[in-house]
Every structure is written in C-alpha cells, then in structure tokens.
Design a protein around this motif. Sequence first.
Motif, PDB file in Angstrom:
ATOM      1  N   ASP A   1       0.838  -1.176   0.000  1.00 20.52           N
ATOM      2  CA  ASP A   1       0.000   0.000   0.000  1.00 20.52           C
ATOM      3  C   ASP A   1       0.884   1.240   0.000  1.00 20.52           C
ATOM      4  OD1 ASP A   1      -1.873  -1.927   0.368  1.00 20.52           O
ATOM      5  OD2 ASP A   1      -2.414  -1.322   2.389  1.00 20.52           O
ATOM      6  N   PHE A   2       0.458   2.251  -0.712  1.00 13.31           N
ATOM      7  CA  PHE A   2       1.180   3.511  -0.697  1.00 13.31           C
ATOM      8  C   PHE A   2       0.280   4.631  -1.193  1.00 13.31           C
ATOM      9  CE2 PHE A   2       1.955   2.070  -5.041  1.00 13.31           C
ATOM     10  CZ  PHE A   2       1.741   3.219  -5.767  1.00 13.31           C
ATOM     11  N   ARG A   3       0.689   5.824  -0.908  1.00 13.30           N
ATOM     12  CA  ARG A   3       0.069   7.035  -1.444  1.00 13.30           C
ATOM     13  C   ARG A   3       1.217   7.942  -1.849  1.00 13.30           C
ATOM     14  NH1 ARG A   3      -5.131   6.796  -0.674  1.00 13.30           N
ATOM     15  NH2 ARG A   3      -6.013   5.720   1.111  1.00 13.30           N
ATOM     16  N   SER A   4       1.082   8.536  -3.026  1.00 13.04           N
ATOM     17  CA  SER A   4       2.152   9.371  -3.532  1.00 13.04           C
ATOM     18  C   SER A   4       1.559  10.531  -4.315  1.00 13.04           C
ATOM     19  CB  SER A   4       3.065   8.531  -4.438  1.00 13.04           C
ATOM     20  OG  SER A   4       4.135   9.306  -4.901  1.00 13.04           O
ATOM     21  N   VAL A   5       2.346  11.573  -4.464  1.00 13.80           N
ATOM     22  CA  VAL A   5       1.951  12.719  -5.264  1.00 13.80           C
ATOM     23  C   VAL A   5       2.907  12.797  -6.437  1.00 13.80           C
ATOM     24  CG1 VAL A   5       1.758  15.228  -5.277  1.00 13.80           C
ATOM     25  CG2 VAL A   5       1.039  13.949  -3.268  1.00 13.80           C
ATOM     26  N   ILE A   6       2.344  13.015  -7.618  1.00 14.25           N
ATOM     27  CA  ILE A   6       3.158  13.123  -8.829  1.00 14.25           C
ATOM     28  C   ILE A   6       3.103  14.565  -9.297  1.00 14.25           C
ATOM     29  CG2 ILE A   6       3.489  12.363 -11.205  1.00 14.25           C
ATOM     30  CD1 ILE A   6       1.861   9.855 -10.494  1.00 14.25           C
ATOM     31  N   ALA A   7       4.227  15.261  -9.199  1.00 10.47           N
ATOM     32  CA  ALA A   7       4.312  16.621  -9.720  1.00 10.47           C
ATOM     33  C   ALA A   7       4.606  16.521 -11.210  1.00 10.47           C
ATOM     34  CB  ALA A   7       5.407  17.397  -9.001  1.00 10.47           C
ATOM     35  N   THR A   8       3.826  17.219 -12.013  1.00  5.79           N
ATOM     36  CA  THR A   8       3.985  17.109 -13.460  1.00  5.79           C
ATOM     37  C   THR A   8       4.454  18.417 -14.068  1.00  5.79           C
ATOM     38  OG1 THR A   8       1.704  17.760 -13.890  1.00  5.79           O
ATOM     39  CG2 THR A   8       2.139  15.406 -13.640  1.00  5.79           C
ATOM     40  N   GLY A   9       5.115  18.269 -15.204  1.00  2.00           N
ATOM     41  CA  GLY A   9       5.467  19.420 -16.014  1.00  2.00           C
ATOM     42  C   GLY A   9       4.486  19.502 -17.181  1.00  2.00           C
ATOM     43  N   VAL A  10       4.606  20.531 -17.949  1.00  3.07           N
ATOM     44  CA  VAL A  10       3.712  20.745 -19.091  1.00  3.07           C
ATOM     45  C   VAL A  10       3.781  19.571 -20.065  1.00  3.07           C
ATOM     46  CG1 VAL A  10       3.226  22.268 -21.056  1.00  3.07           C
ATOM     47  CG2 VAL A  10       3.901  23.241 -18.863  1.00  3.07           C
ATOM     48  N   ASP A  11       4.953  18.978 -20.245  1.00  2.00           N
ATOM     49  CA  ASP A  11       5.107  17.872 -21.202  1.00  2.00           C
ATOM     50  C   ASP A  11       4.558  16.546 -20.664  1.00  2.00           C
ATOM     51  OD1 ASP A  11       7.167  17.921 -19.307  1.00  2.00           O
ATOM     52  OD2 ASP A  11       8.556  16.855 -20.620  1.00  2.00           O
TER      53      ASP A  11
END
Length: 194
Positions: A1-11
């Motif tokens: 189990d996990f929770r994560s945040v994905i920071a994205t760029g425009v691409d």
Amino acid sequence: DFRSVIATGVDQEPGLRQVYFEGRAWERSRGGAAVGIGYPFFQDEEPESGRVVFAPLLIWEAHLEPGNQYNSPWRLSRTPTHRLRPNIYLISYWKNKTGKDLAPVFDRFLHRQSFGLKHLQQFCQDIASELELPAPALKGAPVMADSHTFARAEVKGAFVEAAILSCFPHQPPCTIGPPPVNSAERDRISDTFG
C-alpha cells in the motif's frame, strides 16, 4: 500500500491525462482497475523480425487521480483492494519462444502473502534460471519513464529495472499459446475470415 503525489510538467500532463481517461473508460465499461504500474520489465528482440519486446512481468494495479487544476500534482495510490497481476502475454511469449511454461513460477509468487524486495528478487531469479539468462540485479529502486527510454537500449533477453505507469487493461483468462487447431478447423477459419 502507498500514497504518492506526482508533480507534473507541461510535457507530462497530457500523458497522465491519457492514462487516467483510458483507465476510467475501461473501468466504467468493463469493471476492474486498468491503471497500474508495470514493474519489473523484460527486454528482448525477436530474431526473425527484429521487433523489440519490452514488457512488464507484473502489473501492480493502482489508482490515479488528477489534481484540482491543470499541471497541479496528481495523486497515485495503491490499497489492499488493488491486485497484482501477471503479464500473461509475456508468459505466452516465453512459451512460444522457448517452449517453457513459466505460469507455475508466476503462480507461486502471486500466491504469497507478502511481496517484499527479497521475494521479487527471488521471483526474477527463478524466471532467469528457467530461461537460462543472467541473474537480474533488481535493487527495488526502479526508474519511472516512458517505454521509449528503455526500449532503445542494446540489452537483449534481460530484465530492466523500470517502472511505467500506464493503462494495463485486464487480460483474458490465462490460456498459454494458441489453442490446437486441426486442418479442417483451420480451413473453416480461413474460409470464414479470408
């Protein structure tokens, strides 16, 4: 189990949106989680066609949720309700290429109660031994990228410590290889489909 945040760029935003909407469409029309993380990967080249095979051994189902605004962080999570699935197409590829049925190796691993790095390393070692390949050196720190990054590498018949977030729809029940067809059946199929 996990929770994560994905920071994205425009691409990266369009790719995540594509995975998210494909996964939602699959889930709504057919049920079951389609978004997952493929890890680890196997890379090979078919000698006859030169086609590169780059496929995950396992698909770790996950939940992907967009941020509140475009280019805001996405949330990725995995809960006890998410399954760990084998890539039956890869199992079939190996059976067709080598004649070896690796489904029992997958079954032994998937019926474990826990999936630590040590267990994953042993699982990959068991597959490598069956296929007479060098022992993989998984460290449990996969590089997340798109498949084009890895599929250009010159390594053939090897495990790659890569993880790819994608839409991995549920595969049909595991029947390895094409069903046996006698000549009369082959002719009937040929007449029907040209």
